[in-house]
Motif scaffolding. Sequence first.
Motif, mmCIF file in Angstrom:
data_model
loop_
_atom_site.group_PDB
_atom_site.id
_atom_site.type_symbol
_atom_site.label_atom_id
_atom_site.label_comp_id
_atom_site.label_asym_id
_atom_site.label_seq_id
_atom_site.Cartn_x
_atom_site.Cartn_y
_atom_site.Cartn_z
ATOM 1 N N ASP A 97 -10.940 7.260 -6.956
ATOM 2 C CA ASP A 97 -10.091 6.519 -6.018
ATOM 3 C C ASP A 97 -8.646 6.502 -6.501
ATOM 4 O O ASP A 97 -8.366 6.098 -7.625
ATOM 5 N N ASN B 104 -16.956 5.190 2.283
ATOM 6 C CA ASN B 104 -16.574 4.902 0.898
ATOM 7 C C ASN B 104 -17.804 4.805 0.006
ATOM 8 O O ASN B 104 -17.826 5.340 -1.104
ATOM 9 N N THR C 189 -9.453 11.511 2.449
ATOM 10 C CA THR C 189 -9.358 10.115 2.862
ATOM 11 C C THR C 189 -10.624 9.757 3.628
ATOM 12 O O THR C 189 -11.247 10.619 4.259
ATOM 13 N N ARG D 167 -9.361 4.418 2.248
ATOM 14 C CA ARG D 167 -9.059 4.796 0.873
ATOM 15 C C ARG D 167 -8.799 6.295 0.747
ATOM 16 O O ARG D 167 -9.131 7.071 1.634
ATOM 17 N N SER E 41 -6.243 5.244 -4.182
ATOM 18 C CA SER E 41 -5.631 4.463 -3.102
ATOM 19 C C SER E 41 -4.504 3.597 -3.633
ATOM 20 O O SER E 41 -4.576 3.069 -4.741
ATOM 21 N N GLU F 183 -4.914 -1.911 -0.496
ATOM 22 C CA GLU F 183 -6.229 -2.522 -0.390
ATOM 23 C C GLU F 183 -6.841 -2.191 0.967
ATOM 24 O O GLU F 183 -6.142 -1.891 1.919
#
Length: 79
Positions: free
Chosen positions: A59, A47, A26, A68, A61, A64
Amino acid sequence: MPRRYEIEVAFRHAIKISDKGRRTVTTVDFVAELAKRNWVWELREANQWIEERVTTFHDISTEEGDARTFAIFNPNGGL
């Protein structure tokens, strides 16, 4: 004083391995590891670094925002 090579070290230390062997990272954990090494980054910077430099993670995730989650998609790969 922060050193450039410590960025990759921080990324490697932020990787979590599940019981089934899935590797995830993360941006929150990555930024925390960077802070231990005197790097002060925002989530957005972390990121961007992951997207530009780490080709084996994608990604995954579910929400939003800049916090992430990335997972390895090539278990035989690395950084």
